[in-house]
Design an enzyme around this catalytic site. Structure first.
Site, PDB file in Angstrom:
ATOM      1  N   SER A   1     -22.391  30.650  38.379  1.00  0.00           N
ATOM      2  CA  SER A   1     -21.122  30.287  37.743  1.00  0.00           C
ATOM      3  C   SER A   1     -20.899  31.111  36.494  1.00  0.00           C
ATOM      4  O   SER A   1     -21.853  31.553  35.845  1.00  0.00           O
ATOM      5  CB  SER A   1     -21.146  28.812  37.352  1.00  0.00           C
TER       6      SER A   1
ATOM      7  N   LYS B   1      29.766  41.688  46.851  1.00  0.00           N
ATOM      8  CA  LYS B   1      29.585  40.455  47.635  1.00  0.00           C
ATOM      9  C   LYS B   1      28.679  40.629  48.846  1.00  0.00           C
ATOM     10  O   LYS B   1      27.781  39.805  49.077  1.00  0.00           O
ATOM     11  CB  LYS B   1      30.946  39.914  48.087  1.00  0.00           C
TER      12      LYS B   1
ATOM     13  N   ARG C   1      35.638  36.191  44.011  1.00  0.00           N
ATOM     14  CA  ARG C   1      35.293  34.770  43.899  1.00  0.00           C
ATOM     15  C   ARG C   1      33.788  34.529  43.769  1.00  0.00           C
ATOM     16  O   ARG C   1      33.353  33.444  43.420  1.00  0.00           O
ATOM     17  CB  ARG C   1      35.861  33.999  45.111  1.00  0.00           C
TER      18      ARG C   1
ATOM     19  N   GLY D   1      35.404  45.271  49.801  1.00  0.00           N
ATOM     20  CA  GLY D   1      36.016  44.321  48.855  1.00  0.00           C
ATOM     21  C   GLY D   1      35.071  43.976  47.720  1.00  0.00           C
ATOM     22  O   GLY D   1      33.851  44.108  47.831  1.00  0.00           O
TER      23      GLY D   1
ATOM     24  N   GLU E   1      48.534  35.060  57.708  1.00  0.00           N
ATOM     25  CA  GLU E   1      47.588  34.755  56.625  1.00  0.00           C
ATOM     26  C   GLU E   1      47.992  33.461  55.925  1.00  0.00           C
ATOM     27  O   GLU E   1      49.177  33.116  55.855  1.00  0.00           O
ATOM     28  CB  GLU E   1      47.542  35.910  55.623  1.00  0.00           C
TER      29      GLU E   1
ATOM     30  N   TYR F   1      33.693  41.780  59.683  1.00  0.00           N
ATOM     31  CA  TYR F   1      33.690  41.814  58.222  1.00  0.00           C
ATOM     32  C   TYR F   1      32.263  41.593  57.715  1.00  0.00           C
ATOM     33  O   TYR F   1      31.493  40.842  58.309  1.00  0.00           O
ATOM     34  CB  TYR F   1      34.611  40.725  57.651  1.00  0.00           C
TER      35      TYR F   1
ATOM     36  N   ASN G   1      41.586  32.794  62.500  1.00  0.00           N
ATOM     37  CA  ASN G   1      41.062  34.122  62.810  1.00  0.00           C
ATOM     38  C   ASN G   1      39.664  34.255  62.192  1.00  0.00           C
ATOM     39  O   ASN G   1      39.500  34.095  60.983  1.00  0.00           O
ATOM     40  CB  ASN G   1      42.010  35.171  62.208  1.00  0.00           C
TER      41      ASN G   1
ATOM     42  N   THR H   1      42.560  44.790  54.541  1.00  0.00           N
ATOM     43  CA  THR H   1      41.653  45.009  55.676  1.00  0.00           C
ATOM     44  C   THR H   1      42.200  46.070  56.639  1.00  0.00           C
ATOM     45  O   THR H   1      41.431  46.825  57.231  1.00  0.00           O
ATOM     46  CB  THR H   1      41.409  43.690  56.432  1.00  0.00           C
TER      47      THR H   1
HETATM   48  C1  UD1 Z   1      40.274  37.722  56.273  1.00  0.00           C
HETATM   49  C2  UD1 Z   1      41.426  37.755  57.303  1.00  0.00           C
HETATM   50  C3  UD1 Z   1      41.739  36.344  57.760  1.00  0.00           C
HETATM   51  C4  UD1 Z   1      40.500  35.715  58.352  1.00  0.00           C
HETATM   52  C5  UD1 Z   1      39.310  35.790  57.370  1.00  0.00           C
HETATM   53  C6  UD1 Z   1      38.031  35.407  58.105  1.00  0.00           C
HETATM   54  C7  UD1 Z   1      42.898  39.659  56.845  1.00  0.00           C
HETATM   55  C8  UD1 Z   1      44.179  40.109  56.242  1.00  0.00           C
HETATM   56  N1  UD1 Z   1      42.598  38.373  56.733  1.00  0.00           N
HETATM   57  O1  UD1 Z   1      40.714  36.996  55.137  1.00  0.00           O
HETATM   58  O2  UD1 Z   1      42.775  36.348  58.743  1.00  0.00           O
HETATM   59  O3  UD1 Z   1      40.771  34.362  58.697  1.00  0.00           O
HETATM   60  O4  UD1 Z   1      39.119  37.118  56.868  1.00  0.00           O
HETATM   61  O5  UD1 Z   1      36.921  35.317  57.248  1.00  0.00           O
HETATM   62  O6  UD1 Z   1      42.215  40.470  57.443  1.00  0.00           O
HETATM   63  N2  UD1 Z   1      37.768  44.315  52.702  1.00  0.00           N
HETATM   64  C9  UD1 Z   1      37.741  45.677  52.559  1.00  0.00           C
HETATM   65  N3  UD1 Z   1      38.799  46.304  51.973  1.00  0.00           N
HETATM   66  C10 UD1 Z   1      39.872  45.623  51.525  1.00  0.00           C
HETATM   67  C11 UD1 Z   1      39.904  44.217  51.679  1.00  0.00           C
HETATM   68  C12 UD1 Z   1      38.820  43.586  52.279  1.00  0.00           C
HETATM   69  O7  UD1 Z   1      36.779  46.325  52.967  1.00  0.00           O
HETATM   70  O8  UD1 Z   1      40.796  46.281  51.014  1.00  0.00           O
HETATM   71  C13 UD1 Z   1      36.604  43.643  53.327  1.00  0.00           C
HETATM   72  C14 UD1 Z   1      35.873  42.702  52.405  1.00  0.00           C
HETATM   73  O9  UD1 Z   1      34.780  43.353  51.773  1.00  0.00           O
HETATM   74  C15 UD1 Z   1      35.384  41.609  53.349  1.00  0.00           C
HETATM   75  C16 UD1 Z   1      36.373  41.647  54.489  1.00  0.00           C
HETATM   76  O10 UD1 Z   1      37.087  42.867  54.400  1.00  0.00           O
HETATM   77  O11 UD1 Z   1      34.097  41.908  53.864  1.00  0.00           O
HETATM   78  C17 UD1 Z   1      37.369  40.474  54.449  1.00  0.00           C
HETATM   79  O12 UD1 Z   1      38.067  40.493  53.219  1.00  0.00           O
HETATM   80  P1  UD1 Z   1      38.445  39.142  52.486  1.00  0.00           P
HETATM   81  O13 UD1 Z   1      39.209  39.489  51.269  1.00  0.00           O
HETATM   82  O14 UD1 Z   1      37.253  38.281  52.354  1.00  0.00           O
HETATM   83  O15 UD1 Z   1      39.480  38.502  53.563  1.00  0.00           O
HETATM   84  P2  UD1 Z   1      39.874  36.979  53.719  1.00  0.00           P
HETATM   85  O16 UD1 Z   1      40.860  36.625  52.671  1.00  0.00           O
HETATM   86  O17 UD1 Z   1      38.656  36.164  53.848  1.00  0.00           O
HETATM   87 CA    CA Z   2      36.415  36.521  53.567  1.00  0.00          CA
END
Ligand code: UD1
Ligand code: CA
Length: 486
Positions: free
Chosen positions: A415, A26, A19, A15, A165, A111, A180, A85
């Protein structure tokens, strides 16, 4: 509880982290001396998995290079488009399949933006998962503010049914405070299948791995959510405010560990330490100290107030205050500061003293030797029992090359001395105040050079330093002078 060796740990790191508002991906943002991804990988490694796969995408070159540096044994899978994800996990499963790996046994998913994760929590999750024989076990947590997280939805009997979500949740579901964490233990074979069945029918139009819960449950497989003991540990970092919170929490955890092991931390609020730092028993860390990288503080040493030590060793019973040190070795019972700067290769032997406004680089200060005031020691070997007079400069640089200075045992230099390297002062020799030491001083001699008239050797730079910027400038000046004369 004994746990099996997981077939794989999959870590999502593709990702962008919009933000964060950052050029840096990130998961590469750092807390306590490691990237967030590095912390997650360190926790994962404690499971001793057969393989670790990191899913990379946004900032892929940077993330891949970082992995080569910090975790060379880790594999990667590419997710070109960040389509959620679930899609990211599918890319990891596909990459493994392409390598001929068919997943079976337990697969852990985490993650890359949860840097507070501990290995113990993952192994507890794996143990709960395997003893229940679940298709998937989600690590959940009860949090004070669930906004933004996926909610753990349970039926009237309390059985876990699905993850919804935040963006897709009803008002009633949003009121749920069990969330989660984003850490899961899966049955590998079932995971490989379910990643091909995720829909994009949701608020973001992405494949959510969280939908795997309802799908597997619908197939009649047991699913469960295990509540984490400590919700702090599962906090995700999505912006820089959360990054600072996570750093503070991890720092507190690291300080607690060294205090429980017998070190005194006078002011935890202004003491910052990195994950790999070691601090011995009865060491005292005063306020406003940062211990970074592979720094080691020996037993009974006193650090601070005010010190920034990176990759530095502080010997037992040494005292260091108001000092910056990078890649330095401070011997047992040595004293440093206040206001000293130790640069790479500074090595202080037992009981040595480096005092106020002293800079030391690539130099050894022998046992019991003192460099007390206002001095630059660069590229030098100072023997034992030596005293270097105040306000001295080791002139190590001739404009092109660096040279070393050697000071023999028990020498006493006056010195305001200048040591023009390469040069040596013999054992037991003395030098007078204001001496410019250009020639070796024999053992036991007194060198004096005060009172010389200044002498200018014309054209020296152009003859002796041809091709340097200084010689070019001299040439231009000569030519300008010549033109005006003509
Ligand atoms: C996600 C979870 C949520 C959980 C939260 C916990 C999902 C759909 N949601 O939400 O239920 O409560 O984490 O912190 O899983 N990433 C990828 N590829 C993508 C999208 C994301 O590799 O296409 C990676 C990001 O780099 C990150 C992680 O997955 O490390 C989580 O992605 P993020 O967008 O932060 O998910 P949240 O909205 O926090
Ligand atoms: Ca996250």
């Amino acid at each position: 509880m004994s746990v099996s060796r997981p077939a794989a740990v999959i870590v999502l790191a593709a990702g962008e982290g919009t933000r964060m508002k950052s050029k840096l991906p990130k998961v590469l943002h750092e807390i306590c001396g490691r990237s967030m991804l590095g912390h997650v990988l360190a926790a994962s490694a404690e499971l001793d998995p057969e393989r670790v796969v990191v899913v990379v995408g946004h900032g892929r070159d940077q993330v891949t290079q970082h992995l080569k540096d910090v975790a060379p044994g880790v594999g990667t899978a590419v997710q070109d488009r960040q389509n959620g994800t679930g899609h990211a996990v599918r890319m990891a499963v596909d990459a493994l399949r392409a390598e001929g790996v068919t997943l079976s046994g337990t697969v852990v998913l985490a993650y890359g933006d949860t840097p507070l994760l501990r290995g113990e929590t993952l192994s507890d999750l794996v143990a709960a998962h395997e003893s229940a024989g679940n298709a998937v076990t989600v690590l959940s947590a009860k949090v004070p503010d669930p906004a933004g997280y996926g909610r753990v939805v349970r039926d009237a009997g309390g059985a876990f049914t699905e993850i919804v979500e935040h963006a897709d949740a009803t008002e009633e579901q949003r009121a749920v405070d069990e969330i989660n964490s984003g850490m899961y233990a899966f049955d590998g074979a079932l995971l490989s299948d379910v990643v091909n069945r995720l829909s994009t029918d949701n608020a973001k139009g992405e494949e959510y791995i969280t939908d795997a819960v309802a799908i597997l449950r619908g197939d009649g497989h047991p699913v469960d959510a295990a509540v984490a003991r400590d919700w702090v540990e599962i906090q995700g970092v999505n912006d820089r405010v959360q990054l600072a919170e996570a750093r503070r929490l991890l720092n507190d955890r690291l300080l607690t560990r060294i205090m429980r092991a017998g070190a005194t931390v006078v002011d935890p609020a202004t003491t910052w330490i990195d994950a790999e730092v070691e601090v011995g028993r009865d060491a005292v860390i005063e306020p406003q100290v940062q211990l970074q990288g592979a720094t080691v503080v020996g037993e009974g040493a006193h650090v601070g107030p005010g010190a920034l030590l990176r990759d530095t060793r502080v010997g037992a019973e040494a005292a260091v205050s108001h000092t910056v040190a990078h890649e330095a070795i401070i011997g047992a019972e040595a004293t440093v500061g206040p206001y000293a700067y130790l640069r790479p290769g500074a090595t202080l032997d037992r009981g040595a003293k480096v005092g106020t406004y002293v800079e030391v680089k690539n130099a050894t200060v022998g046992e019991g030797s003192k460099v007390p005031h206002l001095t630059y020691v660069g590229d030098a070997d100072i023997g034992r029992g030596v005293n270097i007079g105040a306000s001295s400069v080791f002139v190590n640089y001739d404009g092109v090359n660096k040279h070393r200075t050697t000071i023999g045992d028990h020498a006493r230099t006056g010195s305001d001395n200048t040591f023009v390297a390469p040069v040596g002062v013999g054992d037991g020799a003395y030098t007078g105040a204001g001496t410019v030491v250009r020639e070796d001083v024999p053992p036991g001699a007194l060198a004096v050079s005060a009172g010389h008239q200044q002498r200018n050797i014309d054209g020296w730079v152009r003859r002796k330093r041809p091709g340097t910027p200084a010689a070019d400038a001299a040439q231009r000046a000569d030519e300008a002078g010549g033109a005006s004369e003509g």
